[in-house]
Design an enzyme around this catalytic site. Structure first.
Site, PDB file in Angstrom:
ATOM      1  N   ASP A 170       5.331  -5.107   6.169  1.00 50.75           N
ATOM      2  CA  ASP A 170       5.532  -6.353   6.236  1.00 50.75           C
ATOM      3  C   ASP A 170       5.696  -7.379   5.124  1.00 50.75           C
ATOM      4  O   ASP A 170       6.389  -8.163   5.119  1.00 50.75           O
ATOM      5  CB  ASP A 170       5.102  -7.113   7.825  1.00 50.75           C
ATOM      6  CG  ASP A 170       3.530  -7.137   7.371  1.00 50.75           C
ATOM      7  OD1 ASP A 170       2.834  -6.367   6.531  1.00 50.75           O
ATOM      8  OD2 ASP A 170       2.574  -7.689   8.322  1.00 50.75           O
ATOM      9  N   ASP A 208       2.403  -0.452  11.850  1.00 51.99           N
ATOM     10  CA  ASP A 208       2.464  -1.777  12.420  1.00 51.99           C
ATOM     11  C   ASP A 208       3.748  -2.774  12.274  1.00 51.99           C
ATOM     12  O   ASP A 208       3.518  -3.715  12.355  1.00 51.99           O
ATOM     13  CB  ASP A 208       1.112  -2.651  12.142  1.00 51.99           C
ATOM     14  CG  ASP A 208       1.181  -2.734  10.581  1.00 51.99           C
ATOM     15  OD1 ASP A 208       2.039  -2.253  10.002  1.00 51.99           O
ATOM     16  OD2 ASP A 208       0.154  -3.716  10.156  1.00 51.99           O
ATOM     17  N   ASP A 225      -0.215   2.223   8.412  1.00 48.98           N
ATOM     18  CA  ASP A 225      -0.668   1.359   9.494  1.00 48.98           C
ATOM     19  C   ASP A 225       0.398   1.419  10.788  1.00 48.98           C
ATOM     20  O   ASP A 225      -0.022   1.108  11.916  1.00 48.98           O
ATOM     21  CB  ASP A 225      -0.771   0.022   9.091  1.00 48.98           C
ATOM     22  CG  ASP A 225      -2.055  -0.084   8.311  1.00 48.98           C
ATOM     23  OD1 ASP A 225      -2.697   0.722   8.120  1.00 48.98           O
ATOM     24  OD2 ASP A 225      -2.149  -1.299   7.665  1.00 48.98           O
ATOM     25  N   THR A 257       4.221   2.461   5.674  1.00 53.53           N
ATOM     26  CA  THR A 257       2.884   2.127   5.511  1.00 53.53           C
ATOM     27  C   THR A 257       2.015   3.188   6.644  1.00 53.53           C
ATOM     28  O   THR A 257       2.953   3.164   7.663  1.00 53.53           O
ATOM     29  CB  THR A 257       2.574   0.642   6.071  1.00 53.53           C
ATOM     30  OG1 THR A 257       1.204   0.549   6.577  1.00 53.53           O
ATOM     31  CG2 THR A 257       3.646   0.344   7.271  1.00 53.53           C
ATOM     32  N   GLY A 273       0.869  -1.124   0.070  1.00 48.37           N
ATOM     33  CA  GLY A 273      -0.088   0.138  -0.003  1.00 48.37           C
ATOM     34  C   GLY A 273       0.951   1.130  -0.276  1.00 48.37           C
ATOM     35  O   GLY A 273       1.886   1.348   0.607  1.00 48.37           O
ATOM     36  N   GLY A 293      -6.574   0.345   8.983  1.00 47.81           N
ATOM     37  CA  GLY A 293      -5.882  -0.563  10.009  1.00 47.81           C
ATOM     38  C   GLY A 293      -6.331  -2.071   9.880  1.00 47.81           C
ATOM     39  O   GLY A 293      -7.313  -2.314  10.924  1.00 47.81           O
ATOM     40  N   ARG A 294      -6.092  -2.513   8.986  1.00 52.30           N
ATOM     41  CA  ARG A 294      -6.556  -3.921   8.705  1.00 52.30           C
ATOM     42  C   ARG A 294      -6.258  -5.012   9.892  1.00 52.30           C
ATOM     43  O   ARG A 294      -7.045  -5.739  10.366  1.00 52.30           O
ATOM     44  CB  ARG A 294      -5.826  -4.713   7.323  1.00 52.30           C
ATOM     45  CG  ARG A 294      -6.667  -5.976   6.786  1.00 52.30           C
ATOM     46  CD  ARG A 294      -5.906  -6.170   5.630  1.00 52.30           C
ATOM     47  NE  ARG A 294      -4.505  -5.783   5.382  1.00 52.30           N
ATOM     48  CZ  ARG A 294      -3.986  -5.646   3.995  1.00 52.30           C
ATOM     49  NH1 ARG A 294      -4.633  -5.771   2.937  1.00 52.30           N
ATOM     50  NH2 ARG A 294      -2.962  -5.230   3.964  1.00 52.30           N
ATOM     51  N   ARG A 354       1.384  -5.234  -5.294  1.00 52.45           N
ATOM     52  CA  ARG A 354       1.330  -6.367  -4.508  1.00 52.45           C
ATOM     53  C   ARG A 354       1.885  -7.818  -5.367  1.00 52.45           C
ATOM     54  O   ARG A 354       0.684  -7.944  -6.114  1.00 52.45           O
ATOM     55  CB  ARG A 354       0.214  -6.740  -3.473  1.00 52.45           C
ATOM     56  CG  ARG A 354      -0.010  -5.396  -2.563  1.00 52.45           C
ATOM     57  CD  ARG A 354      -1.065  -5.834  -1.715  1.00 52.45           C
ATOM     58  NE  ARG A 354      -0.909  -4.906  -0.400  1.00 52.45           N
ATOM     59  CZ  ARG A 354      -2.093  -3.954  -0.538  1.00 52.45           C
ATOM     60  NH1 ARG A 354      -2.901  -3.706  -1.381  1.00 52.45           N
ATOM     61  NH2 ARG A 354      -1.983  -3.000   0.638  1.00 52.45           N
TER      62      ARG A 354
HETATM   63  O1  F6P Z   1      -1.563   0.146   3.765  1.00 51.56           O
HETATM   64  C1  F6P Z   1      -2.278  -0.554   4.570  1.00 51.56           C
HETATM   65  C2  F6P Z   1      -3.593  -0.458   4.196  1.00 51.56           C
HETATM   66  O2  F6P Z   1      -3.931   0.740   4.649  1.00 51.56           O
HETATM   67  C3  F6P Z   1      -4.571  -1.267   5.439  1.00 51.56           C
HETATM   68  O3  F6P Z   1      -4.949  -0.559   6.551  1.00 51.56           O
HETATM   69  C4  F6P Z   1      -5.887  -1.392   4.693  1.00 51.56           C
HETATM   70  O4  F6P Z   1      -6.581  -2.507   5.004  1.00 51.56           O
HETATM   71  C5  F6P Z   1      -5.141  -1.706   3.232  1.00 51.56           C
HETATM   72  O5  F6P Z   1      -4.065  -0.848   2.971  1.00 51.56           O
HETATM   73  C6  F6P Z   1      -6.139  -1.654   2.220  1.00 51.56           C
HETATM   74  O6  F6P Z   1      -5.231  -1.418   1.111  1.00 51.56           O
HETATM   75  P1  F6P Z   1      -5.752  -1.885  -0.548  1.00 51.56           P
HETATM   76  O7  F6P Z   1      -7.038  -1.317  -0.761  1.00 51.56           O
HETATM   77  O8  F6P Z   1      -4.786  -1.132  -1.204  1.00 51.56           O
HETATM   78  O9  F6P Z   1      -5.676  -3.379  -0.713  1.00 51.56           O
END
Ligand code: F6P
Length: 326
Positions: free
Chosen positions: A106, A133, A131, A129, A14, A174-175, A75
Site C-alpha cells: 500500500d 493486506d 501480508d 507483500t 518489503g 503482519g504489522r 522505502r
Molecule cells: O512486508 C511487510 C512486513 O512483512 C510486515 O508484516 C512487517 O512488519 C514488516 O514487513 C517489517 O519490515 P521491515 O523489517 O523491512 O521494516
C-alpha cells in the site's frame, strides 16, 4: 493506439518471494510488445536518482525461482515529498520513460497515486507483500510462499513442543493485519490464533488452553500476529506464564525468514499472470490502477480504491479454527 514506448519497472517496500517472477513477466511482456523496458534499482529512490538499467530478456533469465528482488527494494522518504517526486519526474523525462510498473504494497501504491495525479504519468501496480493486506485482490505475491515457510518452521517447533510438553507462542509477520497468522494457524493446527482484527481476552485464551490440557494435549502452539493489540508474543506469553506456572512456556519470533526463499509455484504463477496483465493494462491506456486476482481472474482496481478500503480477514477461518482446535 497507445503512445507508450519505454517503461520502467521497480520493486518497493518489503521484499516478497515472487517479486522476481513479476519483474521477469513485466520485462518479457514489454519486449513481446516491442516496448523498451528499464529496471529501476532501489524502488522510488532509484527513480529519483536515475538509477536505471536497460532490461533484456537474458537479464531476467533464471530468476523466476529466486527470492528477494534483483532490482533491490527500499522505502523512500524523499519520494513522499513534492521535491522528491519532481526529481523522479525529471529523471523520467530525461530518459524518455513514459510509464511505470511498481511492485509492492500500500505504501508503494500511495506514492504511485500521488505521482500520477501530479504528473499524469501512467502507473500500474502489482501487489507484492507477504501480508496479503491489499483490498481488491484475493492474493498478494509472496503470501503463499510465506505461509509455506511458516508452516514448515512451526511443524519443526511442534516437535520440540511435544517432546518437552511445552507451550509455544510463535510470532508471525503482519504489522497491521492477521492474514498470515490466521492461515498459518489453521495450516499448523495451532491451539490458538491471535490477530489484530479480533480483541484478545486473556481469560478466553486461558480457558482455551486449559481445555486442551484437560483433553490430554501435551503441547500447545499459539500463533500471534506481529500486530496483535495484546502486545506481541513476548507480552502475552509473560502474562500466561505468570498466571500459570504449570505451563512450560517458550517464545519464538520467526522474523524475516518469512520474507525469504524460493517462491512457491502458486506465487510464481500469480506473479507471471499479474506481470503480463500490468503491461497489457498500460497498453490499454490504464493509468492509476492495481492489477489483482479475484476468484482466479485478473481485475483492475483503481489505486484510490485499494488504498482507501481495508481488506477484511475471513472471519469464517476463526470458526473453522474453533472447531478444529479442540
Ligand atoms: O512486508 C511487510 C512486513 O512483512 C510486515 O508484516 C512487517 O512488519 C514488516 O514487513 C517489517 O519490515 P521491515 O523489517 O523491512 O521494516
Amino acid at each position: 493506439m497507445t503512445r507508450i514506448k519505454k517503461i520502467g519497472v521497480l520493486t518497493s517496500g518489503g521484499d516478497a518471494p515472487g517479486m522476481n517472477a513479476a519483474i521477469r513477466a513485466v520485462v518479457r511482456t514489454a519486449l513481446y510488445n516491442n516496448l523498451e523496458v528499464f529496471g529501476i534499482r532501489q524502488g522510488y529512490e532509484g527513480l529519483i536518482k536515475g538509477d536505471f538499467k536497460p532490461m533484456t530478456s537474458f537479464e531476467v533469465s533464471n530468476i523466476i525461482g529466486k527470492g528477494g528482488t534483483i532490482l533491490f527494494s527500499a522505502r523512500s522518504d524523499e519520494f513522499r515529498t513534492e521535491e522528491g517526486r519532481k526529481k523522479a519526474y525529471d529523471q523520467m523525462i530525461a530518459n524518455e520513460m513514459d510509464a511505470l510498473v511498481v511492485i509492492g504494497g500500500d505504501g508503494t501504491f500511495s506514492g504511485a497515486r500521488i505521482f500520477t495525479q501530479e504528473y499524469n504519468i501512467p502507473v500500474i501496480g502489482i501487489p507484492g507483500t507477504i501480508d496479503n493486506d491489499l483490498y481488491g485482490t484475493d492474493y498478494t505475491i509472496g503470501f503463499d510462499t510465506a505461509l509455506n515457510t511458516i508452516t514448515e518452521a512451526v511443524d519443526k517447533i511442534r516437535d520440540t513442543a511435544s517432546a518437552h510438553n511445552r507451550l509455544f507462542f510463535i510470532e508471525v509477520m503482519g504489522r497491521d493485519a492477521g492474514f498470515v497468522a490466521l492461515r498459518s494457524g489453521i495450516a499448523t493446527g495451532a491451539e490458538a490464533i491471535l490477530i489484530p482484527e479480533k480483541e484478545t481476552h486473556l481469560q478466553d485464551l486461558e480457558a482455551y488452553l486449559e481445555k486442551g490440557y484437560q483433553n490430554n494435549k501435551s503441547s500447545g502452539i499459539v500463533i500471534v500476529a506481529e500486530g496483535d493489540k495484546s502486545g506481541g508474543a513476548y507480552t502475552i506469553a509473560k502474562q500466561i506464564e505468570s498466571k500459570h506456572p504449570e505451563y512450560d512456556v517458550r517464545v519464538s519470533i520467526l522474523g524475516h525468514m518469512q520474507r525469504g526463499g524460493s517462491p512457491s509455484a502458486f506465487d510464481r504463477v500469480t506473479a507471471s499472470t499479474l506481470g503480463v496483465a500490468a503491461v497489457e493494462a498500460l497498453l490499454d491506456d490504464q493509468k492509476s490502477i492495481m492489477v489483482g486476482m479475484v476468484n482466479g481472474e485478473v481485475t483492475h482496481v483503481p489505486f484510490n480504491k485499494t488504498i482507501k478500503n481495508k481488506k477484511s480477514v475471513k472471519f469464517s477461518y476463526l470458526h473453522i479454527h474453533e472447531i478444529l482446535a479442540l
